[in-house]
Scaffold this motif. Structure first.
Motif, PDB file in Angstrom:
ATOM      1  N   CYS A  59       0.836  -1.208   0.000  1.00  0.00           N
ATOM      2  CA  CYS A  59       0.000   0.000   0.000  1.00  0.00           C
ATOM      3  C   CYS A  59       0.867   1.253   0.000  1.00  0.00           C
ATOM      4  O   CYS A  59       0.618   2.199  -0.756  1.00  0.00           O
ATOM      5  CB  CYS A  59      -0.906   0.037   1.232  1.00  0.00           C
ATOM      6  N   ALA A  60       1.909   1.251   0.845  1.00  0.00           N
ATOM      7  CA  ALA A  60       2.662   2.486   1.068  1.00  0.00           C
ATOM      8  C   ALA A  60       3.488   2.886  -0.147  1.00  0.00           C
ATOM      9  O   ALA A  60       3.647   4.079  -0.426  1.00  0.00           O
ATOM     10  CB  ALA A  60       3.552   2.337   2.301  1.00  0.00           C
ATOM     11  N   ALA A  85      -6.416   3.874   0.553  1.00  0.00           N
ATOM     12  CA  ALA A  85      -5.807   2.558   0.320  1.00  0.00           C
ATOM     13  C   ALA A  85      -6.586   1.465   1.043  1.00  0.00           C
ATOM     14  O   ALA A  85      -6.680   0.340   0.543  1.00  0.00           O
ATOM     15  CB  ALA A  85      -4.352   2.554   0.778  1.00  0.00           C
ATOM     16  N   GLU A  86      -7.146   1.801   2.206  1.00  0.00           N
ATOM     17  CA  GLU A  86      -7.910   0.802   2.959  1.00  0.00           C
ATOM     18  C   GLU A  86      -9.069   0.253   2.104  1.00  0.00           C
ATOM     19  O   GLU A  86      -9.322  -0.944   2.081  1.00  0.00           O
ATOM     20  CB  GLU A  86      -8.440   1.439   4.245  1.00  0.00           C
ATOM     21  N   GLY A  87      -9.757   1.140   1.406  1.00  0.00           N
ATOM     22  CA  GLY A  87     -10.863   0.707   0.555  1.00  0.00           C
ATOM     23  C   GLY A  87     -10.386  -0.067  -0.658  1.00  0.00           C
ATOM     24  O   GLY A  87     -10.989  -1.066  -1.053  1.00  0.00           O
ATOM     25  N   GLY A 115      -1.422   3.020  -7.102  1.00  0.00           N
ATOM     26  CA  GLY A 115      -1.742   2.885  -5.676  1.00  0.00           C
ATOM     27  C   GLY A 115      -2.878   1.910  -5.451  1.00  0.00           C
ATOM     28  O   GLY A 115      -2.813   1.051  -4.570  1.00  0.00           O
ATOM     29  N   GLY A 116      -3.928   2.022  -6.252  1.00  0.00           N
ATOM     30  CA  GLY A 116      -5.081   1.132  -6.107  1.00  0.00           C
ATOM     31  C   GLY A 116      -4.706  -0.308  -6.408  1.00  0.00           C
ATOM     32  O   GLY A 116      -5.078  -1.226  -5.677  1.00  0.00           O
ATOM     33  N   GLY A 117      -3.957  -0.499  -7.486  1.00  0.00           N
ATOM     34  CA  GLY A 117      -3.571  -1.847  -7.879  1.00  0.00           C
ATOM     35  C   GLY A 117      -2.740  -2.527  -6.794  1.00  0.00           C
ATOM     36  O   GLY A 117      -2.997  -3.673  -6.419  1.00  0.00           O
ATOM     37  N   LEU A 118      -1.750  -1.794  -6.271  1.00  0.00           N
ATOM     38  CA  LEU A 118      -0.892  -2.398  -5.243  1.00  0.00           C
ATOM     39  C   LEU A 118      -1.684  -2.688  -3.971  1.00  0.00           C
ATOM     40  O   LEU A 118      -1.526  -3.738  -3.349  1.00  0.00           O
ATOM     41  CB  LEU A 118       0.293  -1.471  -4.940  1.00  0.00           C
TER      42      LEU A 118
END
Lengths: 359, 310
Positions: A73-74, A90-92, A253-256
Motif C-alpha cells: 500500500c505504502a 488505500a484501505e478501501g 496505488g489502487g492496484g498495489l
C-alpha cells in the motif's frame, strides 16, 4: 517565541536521513513515559513491545507477513504523494482487492487448478485499481477533492464487504458466522518457509518496492510525477500532464493496495471476513511519510509499523495492556516524523529574532 | 394526530438531531479554513472530544461538565496541530491525517474502560406549554440544549465573518497572508485562534454524539462524520448558511436509511450505511464541477504555510 526558524538555502541531506531516526527515538522516549504512567516497568514494556515479538524465526516471519501489505500500500501511496496526489483510500482499495480476488476463489470453489491463483492476484489488483480509478476520474473530470472521495469510498468498500460476508457470500455451513467458506488449497498463496505462515505475498511486496524504485528514480514517468508534485508551474510549462499523474498515482496505488488485500485473504486468512485489514491502508500513510516517500525507506518503515502491530498484540498477551496502544504509537510516530522534517528545511535558532528583522 | 404526521415529525426531529454534530464540526472547520488553514483532523478531534466529554460526565455526573471538557480537549489537540503546522510549518494535509490517526488511537485507548458504562446524557428541554403545541411543539421546542446552541453558534459565526472587523481580518489572512502580514496583522496568532476554534467545535460535535445522540462511548463512534463535515465546507462553498442546510441534508439521508429499514423494506443494513458516504461523493462532484465557483469561493491561501522571512 523562544526560537525561530531560518530557511536553509538547501535542504540538509544528512538530516534528511537522520530525521526519521530522531522521530523514532522521540517516539520511544514518549513510549517510556507512557508505560511509566500506566504503572508498568518501562524497560520490560518496551522489551515486550519491540523485542519479544521478533526474537524467534516465527516472530520474524510474522513481521514480514504484516509488513507485506503495508509496503504494498505504502509504495503506491508514496508515488502519489510525490506527485501531490492525496490518495488516502488505500484501505478501501485493499478491501476491494480482497473482495474481487476472494470472490474468484469462491466462484471456482471445487473446480480449482493451478491457474486460479495467478487469476486471483490479477483480479485483486484490478479490483483495487478500479476502486482507485473512481477518485481519479472524479478528480480529473469533475475536480472533486481526491482526499474526501477516496476516503468515502473506503467506508463504502468496507460496508460492501460487510454486506457480502453477512449475506450472499456467507459460508452455508458456517453456523451463521459472518465469514465465507475457507478457500481451496489451489487458491492459497504458497507458504515459503516450513513451520511459519510466510507466504508468497511477501515476494510480491518486494517486487513492488523494486518496481516502485525503478519508476520513481529511473523512469521519465517518475520524473514527471516528481516535477508535477514539486513545481506545478514548471510542470505545466514543460507540458507534463497533471491529469496523467493523477491517473497514474491512483491506478498504481489502487492496484498495489488491491494485491495487498488479496495477499491477506489468500495468505494468512484463507477466507473473507468483515475485518480483512486491521487498518493497513491507513497505517500505510505513516509508512509513506516515515520512509520519506522513497520505496526503500517505505520498506523499512513498513517493517517498523508491522512491529507496532505485533508489539501491540504482544503487550496485550503478556502484560494485559490494551491493543489500542498501537494506534497511539502510530499517531505519535507520524507527528514526530512530520515535526522532525522542520530540521531538514530550516535551521532552528534559539532566542528571539534580532531587532529590525521580522518577528 | 394521524400516525403519518407523527412519523413525518419523528423523521424531521431525527434529521435535525443527526445533522447537529455536522453543524458544529463544519462551522468550526469553516472558520479554520477561512483563516487559510486546512485541518483534516476533524475526525480525530471529534473522537477525542467524544471520549473526553463522556469520561468527564461519568466522573462528575454532569453532562454540562462533559461538554465543557470535550471542548477543552478538542482545543488542546487542535493546538498540537497548530504548533506543527503554524510554528513548525509542517504540511497541513499530512499533519491533519496524523491528527486523525492519533485521535482514533488515543480515544480508543483512553475510552477502553468506559465501553458500556451507562450515563445520563443531556435530556431534551421540556418547555412547558409551548412544547405541547401539536406539530410545532416537538419540532421547535422539543430539542436538547446543544441543538439550540448549534443554531446560536451558526448565527454568531455568520455574523462574525460577514459583519465584524475581526471577521474581515480573519478572511484577509486566509486570502493573502503576505498582504495581511505587510499591513501588520499577526497572521500566525490569528491562525492559531481559528485552529483552536475549530478544535473546540469539533470537540463539541464529538460530545453531541457521546452525550446526546447516543449517550455511550464506542470506539470510532464518529464513523466518518468528521470527513463528511469537511466535505460539507466545500459543498457550502465556504458559506455558513449553506453549511447548515448541507448538515441537515446529510442528517436526513442517514435517517431516511434507518426509516426504510423500519418500514419493513428488505434492505441490508450494510448497504443502507453506504448512503451518507455515497451522497457525500455525489454532492462533492456536483459542487466541484464548477471549477470557477470553487476557485472564487475558496480562501486563496488555503493550505499554504506562512513563514514571515520566506
Amino acid at each position: 517565541m523562544w526560537f525561530r526558524l531560518e530557511p536553509r538555502a538547501q535542504a540538509s541531506r544528512r538530516l534528511r536521513t537522520a530525521a526519521p531516526l530522531i522521530a523514532l527515538a522521540l517516539t520511544l522516549a514518549s513510549g517510556t513515559v507512557l508505560f511509566g504512567a500506566l504503572g508498568q516497568n518501562p524497560i520490560l514494556a518496551l522489551h515486550t513491545f519491540f523485542i519479544r515479538p521478533i526474537d524467534s524465526l516465527y516472530g520474524l516471519s510474522e513481521l514480514a507477513i504484516k509488513a507485506a501489505p503495508l509496503a504494498l500500500c505504502a509504495v503506491g501511496l508514496a508515488i502519489g504523494f510525490r506527485g501531490n496526489v492525496w490518495n488516502i483510500g488505500a484501505e478501501g482499495q485493499l478491501t476491494m482487492g480482497a473482495i474481487c480476488g476472494g470472490g474468484l476463489a469462491l466462484a471456482f470453489y471445487g473446480a480449482e487448478g493451478p491457474w486460479l491463483l495467478p487469476l486471483m492476484v490479477l483480479a485483486g489488483g484490478l479490483g483495487g485499481m478500479a476502486w482507485g480509478a473512481i477518485p481519479a476520474l472524479l478528480k480529473t473530470r469533475f475536480n472533486a477533492n481526491e482526499i474526501l472521495t477516496s476516503l468515502m469510498l473506503s467506508y463504502v468498500a468496507i460496508q460492501l464487504l460487510g454486506y457480502l460476508v453477512h449475506g450472499p457470500w456467507r459460508d452455508p455451513e458456517g453456523y451463521n458466522f459472518p465469514e465465507t467458506r475457507l478457500f481451496g488449497d489451489q487458491a492459497l498463496l504458497p507458504v515459503l518457509v516450513e513451520g511459519t505462515r510466510l507466504h508468497g505475498g511477501v515476494v510480491l511486496a518486494l517486487i513492488a518496492v523494486g518496481l516502485g524504485w525503478l519508476l520513481l528514480s529511473r523512469s521519465f514517468a517518475g520524473f514527471q510525477i516528481k516535477v508535477v508534485g514539486q513545481a506545478p508551474a514548471a510542470a505545466a510549462y514543460a507540458g507534463y500532464s497533471r491529469r496523467r499523474v493523477v491517473w497514474l498515482s491512483f491506478l498504481i496505488g489502487g492496484g498495489l493496495a488491491g494485491i495487498a488485500g488479496l495477499g491477506e485473504v489468500a495468505g494468512p486468512m484463507g477466507q473473507l471476513n468483515p475485518t480483512v485489514s486491521p487498518g493497513y491502508g491507513f497505517a500505510a500513510i505513516i509508512c509513506a511519510f516515515l520512509g520519506r516517500l522513497h520505496p526503500v525507506g517505505v520498506l523499512l518503515a513498513s517493517l517498523l509499523l508491522a512491529l507496532l502491530f505485533l508489539g501491540g498484540e504482544s503487550l496485550q498477551m503478556h502484560l494485559n495492556l490494551p491493543l489500542a496502544i498501537t494506534g497511539v504509537f502510530q499517531g505519535l510516530l507520524l507527528f514526530f516524523v512530520l515535526a522532525c522534517d522542520v530540521f531538514v528545511r530550516y535551521r532552528v535558532r534559539l532566542g528571539r529574532a534580532a531587532v529590525g528583522l521580522a518577528p | 394526530m394521524s400516525p403519518e404526521v407523527e412519523t413525518v415529525i419523528a423523521i424531521l426531529v431525527a434529521t435535525l438531531r443527526a445533522g447537529t454534530p455536522l453543524v458544529f464540526a463544519a462551522l468550526g472547520e469553516l472558520v479554520t479554513e477561512k483563516s487559510g488553514v486546512l485541518n483534516l483532523g476533524i475526525e480525530g478531534m471529534m473522537l477525542i472530544g467524544a471520549v473526553a466529554g463522556f469520561i468527564a460526565t461519568v466522573l462528575t455526573g454532569s453532562p454540562v461538565a462533559g461538554v465543557v471538557f470535550a471542548m477543552l480537549a478538542g482545543t488542546l489537540v487542535s493546538l498540537l496541530f497548530g504548533f506543527l503546522t503554524l510554528t513548525l510549518l509542517t504540511n497541513q494535509v499530512a499533519t491533519g491525517l496524523a491528527l486523525t490517526i492519533f485521535g482514533i488511537g488515543l480515544s480508543a485507548f483512553v475510552g477502553l474502560g468506559y465501553i458500556g458504562t451507562p450515563i445520563q446524557g443531556l435530556p431534551p428541554l421540556a418547555v412547558p406549554l409551548l412544547g405541547e403545541i401539536p406539530v410545532l411543539g416537538p419540532l421547535v421546542f422539543g430539542h436538547d440544549p446543544l441543538f439550540y446552541l448549534s443554531l446560536a453558534l451558526f448565527a454568531a459565526v455568520a455574523w462574525f465573518l460577514a459583519r465584524t472587523r475581526a471577521g474581515l481580518v480573519l478572511r484577509a489572512v486566509g486570502e493573502s497572508h503576505e498582504a495581511a502580514h505587510a499591513i501588520g496583522y499577526p497572521v500566525i496568532a490569528i491562525r492559531y485562534l481559528a485552529v483552536m476554534f475549530g478544535g473546540a467545535m469539533s470537540g463539541l460535535a464529538g460530545a453531541y454524539l457521546s452525550l446526546v445522540y447516543t449517550p455511550q462511548w464506542t470506539e470510532n463512534m464518529t464513523a466518518g462524520r468528521g470527513w463528511i463535515a469537511l466535505a460539507l465546507v466545500v459543498f457550502a462553498t465556504w458559506r455558513p448558511a449553506r453549511v447548515l442546510l448541507g448538515a441537515y441534508l446529510f442528517g436526513g439521508i442517514t435517517i431516511v436509511g434507518l426509516h426504510i429499514q423500519a418500514a419493513g423494506f428488505e434492505a441490508s443494513a450494510h448497504l443502507l450505511a453506504m448512503l451518507p458516504y455515497l451522497a457525500t461523493i455525489l454532492v462533492l462532484v456536483l459542487i466541484s464541477r464548477d471549477t470557477t465557483r470553487i476557485r472564487l469561493n475558496a480562501p486563496a491561501a488555503l493550505g499554504k504555510p506562512f513563514h514571515p522571512d520566506a
